[in-house]
Design a protein around this motif. Sequence first.
Motif, PDB file in Angstrom:
ATOM      1  N   ASN A   1      -6.852  -9.094   8.950  1.00 56.84           N
ATOM      2  CA  ASN A   1      -8.076  -9.832   8.631  1.00 56.84           C
ATOM      3  C   ASN A   1      -9.139  -9.504   9.677  1.00 56.84           C
ATOM      4  O   ASN A   1      -9.477 -10.310  10.540  1.00 56.84           O
ATOM      5  N   ILE A   2      -9.643  -8.269   9.594  1.00 56.02           N
ATOM      6  CA  ILE A   2     -10.642  -7.807  10.547  1.00 56.02           C
ATOM      7  C   ILE A   2     -11.852  -7.283   9.770  1.00 56.02           C
ATOM      8  O   ILE A   2     -11.725  -6.898   8.598  1.00 56.02           O
ATOM      9  N   PRO A   3     -13.038  -7.254  10.386  1.00 55.46           N
ATOM     10  CA  PRO A   3     -14.223  -6.739   9.686  1.00 55.46           C
ATOM     11  C   PRO A   3     -14.061  -5.257   9.342  1.00 55.46           C
ATOM     12  O   PRO A   3     -13.504  -4.478  10.122  1.00 55.46           O
ATOM     13  N   ASN A   4     -14.555  -4.880   8.176  1.00 52.07           N
ATOM     14  CA  ASN A   4     -14.485  -3.499   7.728  1.00 52.07           C
ATOM     15  C   ASN A   4     -15.863  -3.041   7.258  1.00 52.07           C
ATOM     16  O   ASN A   4     -16.601  -3.816   6.635  1.00 52.07           O
ATOM     17  N   ASN A   5     -16.183  -1.786   7.569  1.00 49.13           N
ATOM     18  CA  ASN A   5     -17.414  -1.186   7.117  1.00 49.13           C
ATOM     19  C   ASN A   5     -17.137  -0.512   5.770  1.00 49.13           C
ATOM     20  O   ASN A   5     -16.611   0.594   5.704  1.00 49.13           O
ATOM     21  N   ARG A   6     -17.480  -1.214   4.681  1.00 44.23           N
ATOM     22  CA  ARG A   6     -17.129  -0.707   3.355  1.00 44.23           C
ATOM     23  C   ARG A   6     -17.896   0.565   3.013  1.00 44.23           C
ATOM     24  O   ARG A   6     -17.356   1.446   2.321  1.00 44.23           O
ATOM     25  N   ALA A   7     -19.120   0.661   3.470  1.00 45.90           N
ATOM     26  CA  ALA A   7     -19.881   1.877   3.208  1.00 45.90           C
ATOM     27  C   ALA A   7     -19.215   3.082   3.865  1.00 45.90           C
ATOM     28  O   ALA A   7     -19.112   4.169   3.269  1.00 45.90           O
ATOM     29  N   GLU A   8     -18.749   2.891   5.100  1.00 47.38           N
ATOM     30  CA  GLU A   8     -18.079   3.983   5.798  1.00 47.38           C
ATOM     31  C   GLU A   8     -16.747   4.320   5.126  1.00 47.38           C
ATOM     32  O   GLU A   8     -16.393   5.497   4.986  1.00 47.38           O
ATOM     33  N   GLU A   9     -16.014   3.289   4.700  1.00 43.77           N
ATOM     34  CA  GLU A   9     -14.744   3.520   4.015  1.00 43.77           C
ATOM     35  C   GLU A   9     -14.959   4.293   2.714  1.00 43.77           C
ATOM     36  O   GLU A   9     -14.207   5.219   2.391  1.00 43.77           O
ATOM     37  N   THR A  10     -15.979   3.890   1.954  1.00 42.03           N
ATOM     38  CA  THR A  10     -16.261   4.564   0.684  1.00 42.03           C
ATOM     39  C   THR A  10     -16.629   6.017   0.914  1.00 42.03           C
ATOM     40  O   THR A  10     -16.209   6.913   0.160  1.00 42.03           O
ATOM     41  N   SER A  11     -17.414   6.294   1.955  1.00 43.46           N
ATOM     42  CA  SER A  11     -17.797   7.670   2.273  1.00 43.46           C
ATOM     43  C   SER A  11     -16.576   8.504   2.637  1.00 43.46           C
ATOM     44  O   SER A  11     -16.440   9.659   2.205  1.00 43.46           O
TER      45      SER A  11
ATOM     46  N   SER B   1      -6.033   4.059  -1.261  1.00 46.75           N
ATOM     47  CA  SER B   1      -5.470   3.289  -0.151  1.00 46.75           C
ATOM     48  C   SER B   1      -6.364   3.295   1.073  1.00 46.75           C
ATOM     49  O   SER B   1      -6.181   2.485   1.991  1.00 46.75           O
ATOM     50  N   LEU B   2      -7.345   4.211   1.125  1.00 46.85           N
ATOM     51  CA  LEU B   2      -8.286   4.240   2.249  1.00 46.85           C
ATOM     52  C   LEU B   2      -9.301   3.114   2.172  1.00 46.85           C
ATOM     53  O   LEU B   2     -10.010   2.856   3.147  1.00 46.85           O
ATOM     54  N   LEU B   3      -9.376   2.441   1.031  1.00 50.54           N
ATOM     55  CA  LEU B   3     -10.342   1.371   0.826  1.00 50.54           C
ATOM     56  C   LEU B   3      -9.669   0.033   1.097  1.00 50.54           C
ATOM     57  O   LEU B   3      -8.678  -0.310   0.450  1.00 50.54           O
ATOM     58  N   SER B   4     -10.194  -0.721   2.053  1.00 55.04           N
ATOM     59  CA  SER B   4      -9.579  -1.999   2.428  1.00 55.04           C
ATOM     60  C   SER B   4      -9.714  -3.045   1.332  1.00 55.04           C
ATOM     61  O   SER B   4      -8.923  -3.982   1.265  1.00 55.04           O
ATOM     62  N   TYR B   5     -10.726  -2.915   0.463  1.00 56.24           N
ATOM     63  CA  TYR B   5     -10.921  -3.913  -0.579  1.00 56.24           C
ATOM     64  C   TYR B   5     -10.106  -3.621  -1.829  1.00 56.24           C
ATOM     65  O   TYR B   5     -10.206  -4.346  -2.822  1.00 56.24           O
ATOM     66  N   VAL B   6      -9.275  -2.595  -1.801  1.00 55.30           N
ATOM     67  CA  VAL B   6      -8.328  -2.321  -2.886  1.00 55.30           C
ATOM     68  C   VAL B   6      -6.961  -2.795  -2.416  1.00 55.30           C
ATOM     69  O   VAL B   6      -6.330  -2.171  -1.562  1.00 55.30           O
ATOM     70  N   ASP B   7      -6.501  -3.923  -2.968  1.00 57.47           N
ATOM     71  CA  ASP B   7      -5.249  -4.514  -2.513  1.00 57.47           C
ATOM     72  C   ASP B   7      -4.037  -3.707  -2.974  1.00 57.47           C
ATOM     73  O   ASP B   7      -3.085  -3.512  -2.210  1.00 57.47           O
TER      74      ASP B   7
END
Length: 332
Positions: A259-269, A285-291
């Motif tokens: 449960n840590i902050p994630n930069n979704r824009a950076e993850e998507t890139s 699996s590289l995307l934190s918002y995909v469970d």
Amino acid sequence: YQDEESQTKMTAVKPDELFVVYDDTLKQRALFAVRYGYHENNSQTSSDQNLGDVYGEILTRDSIIAFDGEKKEDPQENPYGYIPVVEYRLNDERIGLFETVGGLIEEYNRVISEKANDVEAFAEAYLAILGAEVDEDNVKRIRDERVINFYGTDNASDVVVQFLTKPTADGTQENLLDRLEKQIYQISMVANISDEAYGNATSGVSLAYKLQAMSNLALGFDRKIEKSLKKRYKIFCSLATNVPDPDAWKEIVITTSRNIPNNRAEETSIAKDAEGLVSKRTQLSLLSYVDDPDAELERIQEEETKDSELIQGLFAEHDHEEVDDGEAGIEK
């Protein structure tokens, strides 16, 4: 344990109410567990209680034996075939994170308390008047009207009016508080997420470096939790009334997340850049918002199938309209 309806239930027990005894071999196999407590009608502390005040049960692989003091009841059959106890521990020493820094926390609280005493002492400082006599009425007037006026003395320079305050060590106290705070977080390997340095993290990599110590600690704890959870489900699957296959627990996959902050824009890139280099599942699996990447792949496939069927239906309808127009022209 089994309830009145023969349903398998689970409950949490405090560490000071149960212990497990292991053998001294390399496997360190559990021999038995003891759950105990003290009768509430005893007003003495637990250290002064005798054996007659203790009650509980002994849990083995074959039986469960209840006891009350020196009196033991007849053994009851253990339906699981395993010791029905699962131990969750943070480390082999079985100590919490706070225990290693307990002394530092106490010192931190003491320094904070001393600073509060200093503020209170400053607010209640005594007023010292030297070289002049002040009667009781004048003292009250000074207190209420906050005015000091002395006259009639031969030498006014001999009159001294000042507050009696002890020397302050605010700088030393603040330095000590900062040092204690850093040591508490450093020794316990817990990140101080309220620190301004975390708010200045410009990328996920820099934030990961700041959280590395705590992440390593959490990863080790994850392995112990995973082992304990598998044992828990192994005991649950030992009864045919719960699961027909006693080895069903082996198919359970346990995953943990942070449960840590994630930069979704950076993850998507990053995920987009991985296109063609890795599989779709690894890419998701590289995307934190995909469970669940597998479930996401199934949803993507379903959407593609629906889109394909929709496109085929539109083409079929378009071809049918052209045929009707041609036939109509011939009839005319």
